[in-house]
Design an enzyme around this catalytic site. Structure first.
Site, PDB file in Angstrom:
ATOM      1  N   GLN A   1      69.689  63.701 -75.139  1.00  0.00           N
ATOM      2  CA  GLN A   1      68.319  64.061 -75.499  1.00  0.00           C
ATOM      3  C   GLN A   1      67.699  64.985 -74.443  1.00  0.00           C
ATOM      4  O   GLN A   1      66.833  65.801 -74.748  1.00  0.00           O
ATOM      5  CB  GLN A   1      67.483  62.786 -75.642  1.00  0.00           C
TER       6      GLN A   1
ATOM      7  N   SER B   1      45.325  92.453 -55.033  1.00  0.00           N
ATOM      8  CA  SER B   1      45.191  91.414 -54.020  1.00  0.00           C
ATOM      9  C   SER B   1      43.719  91.068 -53.893  1.00  0.00           C
ATOM     10  O   SER B   1      42.855  91.935 -54.013  1.00  0.00           O
ATOM     11  CB  SER B   1      45.723  91.936 -52.684  1.00  0.00           C
TER      12      SER B   1
ATOM     13  N   LYS C   1      46.035  97.175 -52.590  1.00  0.00           N
ATOM     14  CA  LYS C   1      47.311  96.678 -53.108  1.00  0.00           C
ATOM     15  C   LYS C   1      47.442  96.818 -54.631  1.00  0.00           C
ATOM     16  O   LYS C   1      46.537  96.488 -55.372  1.00  0.00           O
ATOM     17  CB  LYS C   1      47.491  95.190 -52.759  1.00  0.00           C
TER      18      LYS C   1
ATOM     19  N   HIS D   1      76.180  98.624 -50.349  1.00  0.00           N
ATOM     20  CA  HIS D   1      75.658  97.894 -49.180  1.00  0.00           C
ATOM     21  C   HIS D   1      74.204  98.283 -48.890  1.00  0.00           C
ATOM     22  O   HIS D   1      73.748  98.194 -47.756  1.00  0.00           O
ATOM     23  CB  HIS D   1      76.506  98.141 -47.919  1.00  0.00           C
TER      24      HIS D   1
ATOM     25  N   GLU E   1      58.491  90.729 -59.651  1.00  0.00           N
ATOM     26  CA  GLU E   1      58.729  89.601 -58.743  1.00  0.00           C
ATOM     27  C   GLU E   1      58.931  88.310 -59.520  1.00  0.00           C
ATOM     28  O   GLU E   1      59.798  87.488 -59.196  1.00  0.00           O
ATOM     29  CB  GLU E   1      57.558  89.442 -57.775  1.00  0.00           C
TER      30      GLU E   1
ATOM     31  N   LYS F   1      67.444  69.379 -74.416  1.00  0.00           N
ATOM     32  CA  LYS F   1      66.561  70.368 -75.033  1.00  0.00           C
ATOM     33  C   LYS F   1      65.576  71.038 -74.066  1.00  0.00           C
ATOM     34  O   LYS F   1      65.436  72.263 -74.117  1.00  0.00           O
ATOM     35  CB  LYS F   1      65.843  69.759 -76.235  1.00  0.00           C
TER      36      LYS F   1
ATOM     37  N   ASN G   1      50.482  95.340 -56.766  1.00  0.00           N
ATOM     38  CA  ASN G   1      51.732  94.588 -56.567  1.00  0.00           C
ATOM     39  C   ASN G   1      52.567  94.488 -57.837  1.00  0.00           C
ATOM     40  O   ASN G   1      52.014  94.288 -58.914  1.00  0.00           O
ATOM     41  CB  ASN G   1      51.409  93.168 -56.077  1.00  0.00           C
TER      42      ASN G   1
HETATM   43  N1  ARG Z   1      65.924  61.644 -79.987  1.00  0.00           N
HETATM   44  C1  ARG Z   1      67.341  61.698 -79.979  1.00  0.00           C
HETATM   45  C2  ARG Z   1      67.870  62.988 -79.343  1.00  0.00           C
HETATM   46  O1  ARG Z   1      67.153  63.939 -79.293  1.00  0.00           O
HETATM   47  C3  ARG Z   1      67.880  61.622 -81.362  1.00  0.00           C
HETATM   48  C4  ARG Z   1      69.234  61.039 -81.447  1.00  0.00           C
HETATM   49  C5  ARG Z   1      69.160  59.624 -81.209  1.00  0.00           C
HETATM   50  N2  ARG Z   1      70.359  58.979 -81.586  1.00  0.00           N
HETATM   51  C6  ARG Z   1      70.551  57.711 -81.317  1.00  0.00           C
HETATM   52  N3  ARG Z   1      71.677  57.219 -81.677  1.00  0.00           N
HETATM   53  N4  ARG Z   1      69.653  56.978 -80.683  1.00  0.00           N
HETATM   54  O2  ARG Z   1      68.997  63.054 -78.902  1.00  0.00           O
END
Ligand code: ARG
Length: 458
Positions: A323, A278, A284, A157, A291, A326, A286
């Site tokens: 898509q 600072s 300072k 705590h 952080e 990513k 920091n």
């Molecule tokens: N640019 C697409 C992705 O990253 C590739 C796959 C696309 N597939 C499709 N059937 N249009 O997911």
């Protein structure tokens, strides 16, 4: 240029706004090595099963190798109309070798291609995170011998609780990061299954050999259901979760050391090369790295959320939504990697403020529980001992002295079971030495754990 994904069915060209909206090359270009490696393995398999001649395979392979070095040297211009890295590589191949290049996409779809590429990328990225976690564990371990004599307050705590050896703290983080490493190893097994050959969604009517491409690409096996594989992003969710957990551990540590580096605590000094000043307050220094470690962990957790939401309503199988998987995944890997690279030198380079710590160690009655257990050992029932020690602490507070400075008679007034040997267990040093249980802060237990980690991390 017309996109190779637009077949003869199209009579209109793509609206430019859609091209800009739909492109992924701006973030999936970092998959180019995986994409080319996957294509070479695919082409080799096609030639082994008779779908390409050996000459065609050699030409494709050699040209793909050239394309890779062009991309290495930023010589292949990326264009939105070619959408993603898969089409850039394929188009570059066709531009160079024409019809032979047009055969590469036999028995393959971008759906299995993207999944295979990202699995190869994630596999390598997980290994990179694992190696950096080990470096961080070593940094904590490197402190253990030098800090062995230092006693720190353990908090619950955020109130002073019991005394512990400083290395007990360092080992606590080594354990947390070890669990993260185990999660990586576990998740990696599911990442490391090959999707190539499920083609778009149902497999292919052509006589391909999936085991061969999987082996060639270093996968442990092939996925078993094309519908599932086309849609599966579990391996990304798991990776994002593992990264979010690492970020959470780092964030907690950062928060702790931010507190510890305040004047109020004055437990630790962080190396100045990881601090900033600072623009107005000249005094300072920091702890910005810490952080930002705490702050950036929010993004890593948000990325997990993004990925969960992305997949939760998708019917089988591939949907273009995927898509969007990513950017959050890459961001989590990049962010955690950067955090780990900064954490290690901060951990090994920070200085415990031994005198400041010691000068206040006997405040806060860290040894009260040790006194209670001393009484339990003499036969006093726990609940009674707990109550009595509370009263003793209350009296010590009134006098503003630590327990070890109370007169024996006063202790005996509270509990006649107490004799002079009690003083061997009072005070933080005695208190730490009194611990015995496995996993405790007892010096020999801590020593045991340090030795275990030294062997393990050798
Ligand atoms: N640019 C697409 C992705 O990253 C590739 C796959 C696309 N597939 C499709 N059937 N249009 O997911």
């Amino acid at each position: 240029m017309k996109s190779p994904s637009r077949s003869g069915v199209f009579q209109a060209s793509t609206d430019e706004r859609l091209e800009a909206f739909a492109e992924s090359i701006s973030f999936d270009s970092r998959l180019y090595r995986q994409d080319i490696r996957g294509s070479i393995a695919h082409a080799e398999m096609l030639s082994n099963v008779g779908l390409l001649t050996e000459e065609e395979f050699s030409l494709i392979r050699d040209t793909l190798v050239e394309i890779q070095s062009e991309i290495d040297n930023d010589q292949l211009p990326f264009r939105f109309e070619l959408e993603d890295i898969h089409m850039h590589v394929e188009q570059a191949l066709i531009d160079r070798i024409g019809d032979v290049g047009r055969k590469l996409h036999t028995a393959r779809s971008r759906n299995d291609q993207v999944s295979t590429d990202i699995r190869m990328w994630v596999r390598e990225a997980l290994d990179g995170i694992d190696a950096r976690l080990e470096t961080l564990q070593r940094a904590f371990l490197s402190r253990c011998d030098g800090d062995f004599e230092t006693i720190l307050p353990a908090y619950t705590h955020l109130q002073r609780a019991q005394p512990v050896l400083a290395p007990h703290y360092w080992l606590a983080y080594i354990e947390k990061f070890q669990r993260d490493r185990e999660r990586i190893a576990d998740c990696r097994r599911r990442v490391n299954q090959c999707s190539l050959g499920i083609a778009a969604v149902a497999g292919t009517t052509l006589p391909i050999d999936r085991e061969q491409t999987a082996r060639q690409l270093g996968f442990e096996g092939v996925t078993a259901n094309s519908l599932d594989t086309s849609s599966d992003r579990d391996f990304m969710l798991e990776s994002a979760f593992v990264l979010a957990t690492i970020a959470s551990h780092l964030s907690g540590w950062a928060e702790e050391w931010i507190l510890w580096s305040t004047v109020e605590y004055n437990f630790i000094k962080i190396p100045q090369q990881f601090c900033t000043g600072s623009s107005i307050m000249p005094q300072k220094v920091n702890p910005d790295t810490l952080e930002l470690t705490r702050g950036k962990s929010a993004r890593v957790m948000g990325n997990l959320q993004t990925l969960m939401l992305l997949v939760k309503n998708l019917p089988l199988a591939y949907n273009r939504d995927l898509q969007e998987d990513k950017p959050p995944l890459f961001d989590s890997f990049d962010t955690v990697q950067a955090m780990l690279e900064l954490a290690a030198p901060i951990v090994s380079g920070s200085e415990l403020q031994r005198e400041a710590i010691e000068s206040r160690l006997e405040r806060g009655y860290l040894d009260a529980t040790t006194l209670m257990e001393w009484m339990i050992d003499k036969g006093v029932p726990q609940r009674r001992a707990h109550h009595l020690v509370g009263a003793i602490v209350g009296e010590a507070m009134q006098r503003d002295v630590p327990l070890a400075e109370l007169p024996l008679e006063l202790l005996q007034n509270h509990a006649p079971e107490i004799d002079a040997t009690v003083f061997d267990s009072l005070g933080c040093k005695n208190s730490v030495a009194a611990f015995v249980s496995y996993g405790s802060t007892a010096p020999d237990q801590v020593r045991l754990q340090i030795d275990r980690w030294k062997t393990k991390l050798k």
